[in-house]
Design an enzyme around this catalytic site. Sequence first.
Site, mmCIF file in Angstrom:
data_model
loop_
_atom_site.group_PDB
_atom_site.id
_atom_site.type_symbol
_atom_site.label_atom_id
_atom_site.label_comp_id
_atom_site.label_asym_id
_atom_site.label_seq_id
_atom_site.Cartn_x
_atom_site.Cartn_y
_atom_site.Cartn_z
ATOM 1 N N GLY A 27 0.819 -1.190 0.000
ATOM 2 C CA GLY A 27 0.000 0.000 0.000
ATOM 3 C C GLY A 27 0.856 1.244 0.000
ATOM 4 O O GLY A 27 2.072 1.187 -0.168
ATOM 5 N N GLY A 30 2.804 0.966 3.661
ATOM 6 C CA GLY A 30 3.564 -0.193 4.085
ATOM 7 C C GLY A 30 3.321 -1.387 3.196
ATOM 8 O O GLY A 30 2.512 -1.353 2.258
ATOM 9 N N LYS A 47 2.980 -6.556 8.810
ATOM 10 C CA LYS A 47 2.837 -5.300 8.107
ATOM 11 C C LYS A 47 3.968 -4.382 8.555
ATOM 12 O O LYS A 47 4.076 -4.055 9.745
ATOM 13 C CB LYS A 47 1.483 -4.647 8.414
ATOM 14 C CG LYS A 47 1.257 -3.345 7.653
ATOM 15 C CD LYS A 47 -0.141 -2.794 7.917
ATOM 16 C CE LYS A 47 -0.381 -1.499 7.145
ATOM 17 N NZ LYS A 47 -1.737 -0.954 7.386
ATOM 18 N N ASP A 141 -12.323 3.843 6.297
ATOM 19 C CA ASP A 141 -11.880 3.392 4.974
ATOM 20 C C ASP A 141 -12.456 2.013 4.667
ATOM 21 O O ASP A 141 -11.727 1.068 4.354
ATOM 22 C CB ASP A 141 -10.355 3.369 4.915
ATOM 23 C CG ASP A 141 -9.844 3.307 3.459
ATOM 24 O OD1 ASP A 141 -10.646 3.618 2.541
ATOM 25 O OD2 ASP A 141 -8.681 2.941 3.252
#
Length: 844
Positions: A27, A30, A47, A141
Amino acid sequence: MSESIDLRQLEQDLGGRYQIVRELGRGAFGTVFLAREIALHRLVAIKALHRERVVSAEERERFTREARTIGQLSHPGIVPLLTFGETPAVLYMVMPYVGGESLATVLRDSRRLDPDDARRILIEIADAVAYAHGQGVLHRDIKPENVLLESPPPGDDAPPRVRLIDFGVAAFPMRDRGAGATYDTWGTPNFMAPEQALGEPELDPRSELYSIGVLGYLLLTGQLPFDSTKPSARLVQQRSEPAVPLARRAPGAPADLVTTIDRCLAFEPERRWVNARELRNALMRGLDATVPTVSLARQALRGRRPVRRTNRSRSTLVSESISAVHFTGLANDARFSFRRLRKTPGFTAAMILTLATGIGATTVVFSLFEALVLRAPALPNPGSLVVLEERHNDGHSMEMGATSFAYERYLAYAAALPTVFTGLVGQTIRDFSLRSGTDVRTVGGLVTSGNYFEVLGIRPALGRFYTGSQDSAGGAEPVVVIGYDFWQRELRGDRGVLGRSIVLDSRPMTIIGVAPRGFHGAFAGIYAFDAWVPVAAYRQSPRATPASSPRPIGVVVFGRLRPGLSAEQAHVALRVAFPRIPMRNPSSHVLDAWVEPLHALTPDSRGATAGFMTMLLAIACVVLFIAATNTAGMLLARATILRREIATRLAVGATRLRLVQQLVVESLILCALAGAIALLITTWSVRVFNAMPSPMPWALELNFSVNMRVFLFAALAVLGAGLLAGLAPAFHATRVDLAAAMKEGGMQSTVPRARLRSAFVVAQIVLSVTLLTVAALFVRSLQRALTIDPGFDAAGVVAGSLDLRPHGYDDKRLVTLLNGLLVRHSGRPEIESASFAADPPPSR
């Protein structure tokens, strides 16, 4: 990070605890890697923040915030955090690896989903979002890429589990501003609500419902509801609702599902669902029993076992499972309240002591009221015991507030009314002169008809009782039944006391029995009687000759009604009987005869006692009201401090009624703790009252206690005080303007709360002044009563009493004795003058 990632270097940066397998996704901030945790032999998802962003304090703070957010969430629909790490080279978080694919991948393959599958996914997303809102977190989101569909284990026919991921731009309204809680815009444009796209800082959980609506539209149609790429044009489309209605693009979708999604897509937040929980419930209502849907919570509780079909609808199963995870009832409210009260021990102690004072005072007074006014005699079937009363044309003699009957008239009533009463009893109170050796003292007792104990239906603790044969011709025996306390106190509980002789009023009496413990008679049973003597034996003068007639005696009459007969029916029978019974005085006529319920208090004292105790109880209730309003004022003051927390919970979906319930539970807990202290105070107080000496010439046996009736009253006082102290502050505390409350230092409800606090203060002042005024008037009246001039100088006057009639003295012998005593005492140097009278005047 660069396109080429040195995985070996990353493994070293992670401390050698993980073996990187491959990259799962990338993304803007990360990259997510599939890795194997070496020590535990399990697959995890790591992550890691891009290397070029690690040096940014803002980016590190945002990443840390995401880890902190996930770490505080525990829900089957949200991928949990296993650990979080930070080194100079890398910032990372570790989560369980979720096998499966994202919802975005599923949509790319199939473009649209079956309505039943879409409904199931939306239900579980709404369930997870509702939980996050309840924790004060907005995801901000929600989109297909952030929804994972976890594949079930091999052989498990359950549908994929829905998991919500990526809280990187989450916000915490009211708790802290979070990343981007200013006018910056965060999220994915195609899934943003209009107010979110405009960058409004007043965060609202209904914005999340809009995103879920866009997602639902996409699942059913394979297309977004708004296809414009320009933000301004998209806002115009959003205001005019979807360009193509959902019902037209998905004609096979159930009508209720279409309506639910359309409501999510409303331009104004006020037209959308109130919160995610309401949306979830609306989606569940449309479930059909044939849809193979198993909720997220149900799968978690079952450990992903194969779904077993039942005859119950799937909507019921989903509802039950979500209730198992999200039930926040009274038990949770109580735990939360205890935690909050422990944080402010001083404030909590002040409220508890205030309430304990009011509840304790009220309960103590009620325990006295219950013992004196409400409590029935401790006898078998006390409701059928009644007192016989008459009204004469020329007045009539009274004893202890009840009609006094000549003993012969009592016997006539007993013979005339066998169908109305199972037995009629005559009794009179006497102070016996008890002589034991050279020791002479006075004991209280009763002179009764022979059937006294038979009618009351009690059994002796020792020996036997005298019976109705005492009243028959030639049946009189000089016997006595002694009280249990007298037996223990004076005779040390000697079981060989039966057959022993004692002298009462110059009459040798043989002890034949001991009354049961706690028995002090029926009528006038509050007096501590020590002896019971049959009338037939007592009427015989100790100095009488065999030809002497029995001495006249008056008795109070009570009896037990036959089963099924009422007091009204007894009244009718008495009105028929009394004209047939001749009066001793021919000029005296009976106007009426009736019965009244028998109580431990005598009629002359019961009315006055009941009135006085009712007044005390009312005053105690006023004290409790003052304590409750004082506590309400304190709770309202604290609610001002908690207004930001309350506004947060309202903003993230909690209903006002839910918050009112929690606040009222807290006040009830305070009152319950105060009630426990009040019961201890009451228990101690009644022991003190029972140990106090009698203020009257006779010994009293009041037997105050904390019984079930007192306990229930205390519970009612706790409940009433809790509601009184909690309801008003709770409703006012939850009446907030969210828009104003969400601003730092908002004072949206200052004026209404100030008015309510002022009302509480005014109420306390008015009631307190009223109580003080009543107390002052009472004290002043008592002072005046004590200073009333009796009309003579009572200083130095000493009075004594003497009654020799029960000892066989007639009027002539009694006057001769009294004159002799008067002459003897008048000549003493310490006595200025002496006199005697039947009723000496009172000194006060």
